[in-house]
Design a protein around this motif. Structure first.
Motif, PDB file in Angstrom:
ATOM      1  N   ILE A  73       0.854  -1.188   0.000  1.00 27.51           N
ATOM      2  CA  ILE A  73       0.000   0.000   0.000  1.00 27.51           C
ATOM      3  C   ILE A  73       0.892   1.240   0.000  1.00 27.51           C
ATOM      4  O   ILE A  73       1.630   1.467   0.958  1.00 27.51           O
ATOM      5  CB  ILE A  73      -0.909   0.019   1.255  1.00 27.51           C
ATOM      6  CG1 ILE A  73      -1.714  -1.267   1.361  1.00 27.51           C
ATOM      7  CG2 ILE A  73      -1.815   1.248   1.236  1.00 27.51           C
ATOM      8  CD1 ILE A  73      -2.352  -1.481   2.718  1.00 27.51           C
ATOM      9  N   PRO A  74       0.821   2.049  -1.052  1.00 24.61           N
ATOM     10  CA  PRO A  74       1.635   3.278  -1.068  1.00 24.61           C
ATOM     11  C   PRO A  74       1.282   4.174   0.122  1.00 24.61           C
ATOM     12  O   PRO A  74       0.110   4.331   0.476  1.00 24.61           O
ATOM     13  CB  PRO A  74       1.260   3.940  -2.398  1.00 24.61           C
ATOM     14  CG  PRO A  74       0.741   2.819  -3.249  1.00 24.61           C
ATOM     15  CD  PRO A  74       0.066   1.884  -2.287  1.00 24.61           C
ATOM     16  N   SER A  75       2.296   4.757   0.735  1.00 25.52           N
ATOM     17  CA  SER A  75       2.096   5.530   1.963  1.00 25.52           C
ATOM     18  C   SER A  75       1.157   6.716   1.787  1.00 25.52           C
ATOM     19  O   SER A  75       0.524   7.147   2.743  1.00 25.52           O
ATOM     20  CB  SER A  75       3.437   6.000   2.523  1.00 25.52           C
ATOM     21  OG  SER A  75       4.093   6.826   1.594  1.00 25.52           O
ATOM     22  N   GLN A  76       1.018   7.245   0.571  1.00 26.73           N
ATOM     23  CA  GLN A  76       0.120   8.390   0.385  1.00 26.73           C
ATOM     24  C   GLN A  76      -1.354   8.025   0.572  1.00 26.73           C
ATOM     25  O   GLN A  76      -2.199   8.903   0.680  1.00 26.73           O
ATOM     26  CB  GLN A  76       0.332   9.064  -0.983  1.00 26.73           C
ATOM     27  CG  GLN A  76      -0.130   8.263  -2.172  1.00 26.73           C
ATOM     28  CD  GLN A  76       1.005   7.551  -2.873  1.00 26.73           C
ATOM     29  OE1 GLN A  76       1.986   7.164  -2.250  1.00 26.73           O
ATOM     30  NE2 GLN A  76       0.878   7.376  -4.168  1.00 26.73           N
ATOM     31  N   TYR A  77      -1.674   6.738   0.639  1.00 24.35           N
ATOM     32  CA  TYR A  77      -3.059   6.313   0.857  1.00 24.35           C
ATOM     33  C   TYR A  77      -3.325   5.905   2.302  1.00 24.35           C
ATOM     34  O   TYR A  77      -4.371   5.361   2.612  1.00 24.35           O
ATOM     35  CB  TYR A  77      -3.418   5.166  -0.088  1.00 24.35           C
ATOM     36  CG  TYR A  77      -3.253   5.555  -1.534  1.00 24.35           C
ATOM     37  CD1 TYR A  77      -4.003   6.586  -2.081  1.00 24.35           C
ATOM     38  CD2 TYR A  77      -2.320   4.922  -2.333  1.00 24.35           C
ATOM     39  CE1 TYR A  77      -3.839   6.969  -3.395  1.00 24.35           C
ATOM     40  CE2 TYR A  77      -2.146   5.305  -3.653  1.00 24.35           C
ATOM     41  CZ  TYR A  77      -2.912   6.323  -4.178  1.00 24.35           C
ATOM     42  OH  TYR A  77      -2.741   6.705  -5.483  1.00 24.35           O
ATOM     43  N   LEU A  78      -2.366   6.144   3.186  1.00 24.04           N
ATOM     44  CA  LEU A  78      -2.515   5.788   4.587  1.00 24.04           C
ATOM     45  C   LEU A  78      -2.795   7.025   5.436  1.00 24.04           C
ATOM     46  O   LEU A  78      -2.261   8.093   5.182  1.00 24.04           O
ATOM     47  CB  LEU A  78      -1.253   5.097   5.102  1.00 24.04           C
ATOM     48  CG  LEU A  78      -0.878   3.790   4.420  1.00 24.04           C
ATOM     49  CD1 LEU A  78       0.418   3.251   5.011  1.00 24.04           C
ATOM     50  CD2 LEU A  78      -1.993   2.769   4.528  1.00 24.04           C
ATOM     51  N   ILE A  79      -3.629   6.842   6.434  1.00 24.51           N
ATOM     52  CA  ILE A  79      -3.911   7.879   7.424  1.00 24.51           C
ATOM     53  C   ILE A  79      -3.523   7.291   8.778  1.00 24.51           C
ATOM     54  O   ILE A  79      -4.025   6.233   9.151  1.00 24.51           O
ATOM     55  CB  ILE A  79      -5.405   8.250   7.442  1.00 24.51           C
ATOM     56  CG1 ILE A  79      -5.853   8.786   6.087  1.00 24.51           C
ATOM     57  CG2 ILE A  79      -5.687   9.260   8.541  1.00 24.51           C
ATOM     58  CD1 ILE A  79      -7.349   8.968   5.978  1.00 24.51           C
ATOM     59  N   THR A  80      -2.632   7.955   9.494  1.00 23.23           N
ATOM     60  CA  THR A  80      -2.209   7.466  10.805  1.00 23.23           C
ATOM     61  C   THR A  80      -2.585   8.471  11.879  1.00 23.23           C
ATOM     62  O   THR A  80      -2.201   9.634  11.815  1.00 23.23           O
ATOM     63  CB  THR A  80      -0.693   7.209  10.837  1.00 23.23           C
ATOM     64  OG1 THR A  80      -0.367   6.236   9.846  1.00 23.23           O
ATOM     65  CG2 THR A  80      -0.257   6.690  12.202  1.00 23.23           C
ATOM     66  N   LEU A  81      -3.365   8.007  12.817  1.00 16.91           N
ATOM     67  CA  LEU A  81      -3.690   8.761  14.028  1.00 16.91           C
ATOM     68  C   LEU A  81      -3.139   7.900  15.153  1.00 16.91           C
ATOM     69  O   LEU A  81      -3.778   6.953  15.582  1.00 16.91           O
ATOM     70  CB  LEU A  81      -5.204   8.971  14.166  1.00 16.91           C
ATOM     71  CG  LEU A  81      -5.856   9.719  12.998  1.00 16.91           C
ATOM     72  CD1 LEU A  81      -7.357   9.688  13.124  1.00 16.91           C
ATOM     73  CD2 LEU A  81      -5.334  11.134  12.955  1.00 16.91           C
ATOM     74  N   ILE A  82      -1.926   8.198  15.540  1.00 20.68           N
ATOM     75  CA  ILE A  82      -1.137   7.347  16.431  1.00 20.68           C
ATOM     76  C   ILE A  82      -2.004   6.772  17.544  1.00 20.68           C
ATOM     77  O   ILE A  82      -2.695   7.520  18.218  1.00 20.68           O
ATOM     78  CB  ILE A  82       0.060   8.125  16.999  1.00 20.68           C
ATOM     79  CG1 ILE A  82       0.956   8.534  15.832  1.00 20.68           C
ATOM     80  CG2 ILE A  82       0.827   7.315  18.015  1.00 20.68           C
ATOM     81  CD1 ILE A  82       2.085   9.463  16.200  1.00 20.68           C
ATOM     82  N   PRO A  83      -2.019   5.467  17.720  1.00 16.22           N
ATOM     83  CA  PRO A  83      -1.212   4.430  17.081  1.00 16.22           C
ATOM     84  C   PRO A  83      -1.934   3.690  15.951  1.00 16.22           C
ATOM     85  O   PRO A  83      -1.446   2.689  15.459  1.00 16.22           O
ATOM     86  CB  PRO A  83      -0.961   3.468  18.236  1.00 16.22           C
ATOM     87  CG  PRO A  83      -2.235   3.507  19.021  1.00 16.22           C
ATOM     88  CD  PRO A  83      -2.714   4.959  18.897  1.00 16.22           C
TER      89      PRO A  83
END
Length: 99
Positions: A73-83
């Motif tokens: 999965i290319p990182s530009q399609y990820l949303i991270t709200l830690i953790p």
């Protein structure tokens, strides 16, 4: 979605890591039974661990192997709200990968 006794992590599109990064060691994953399992489930030795559901009874996905395909999965399609990290399905090419 169930191929034998495994499923791809990208199909459920949500996970938690121990270090809060998208590609860190997994601690919890989204159960494929999104209708009845409303929280992330423990990730234990590459499998879904025992977890609570919003209806009585044991989840049939407990013990199912998780195919960790996060690096596909290319990182530009990820949303991270830690953790917790999830896939941005609105931006994902071709729309929803759950189909």
């Amino acid at each position: 979605m169930r191929e034998g006794d495994k499923f791809r992590l990208s199909k459920t599109g949500q996970w938690e890591t121990t270090d809060g990064t998208p590609y860190g060691p997994l601690s919890r994953v989204r159960c494929p039974d999104v209708e009845h399992c409303l929280r992330l489930a423990p990730y234990e030795d590459g499998r879904i661990g025992l977890h609570d559901r919003n209806i009585p009874g044991r989840c049939a996905w407990v013990g199912t192997a998780v195919v960790d395909d996060r690096h596909d999965i290319p990182s530009q399609y990820l949303i991270t709200l830690i953790p917790i990290t999830g896939i941005d399905r609105m931006r994902w090419p071709g729309g929803d990968r759950n189909g």
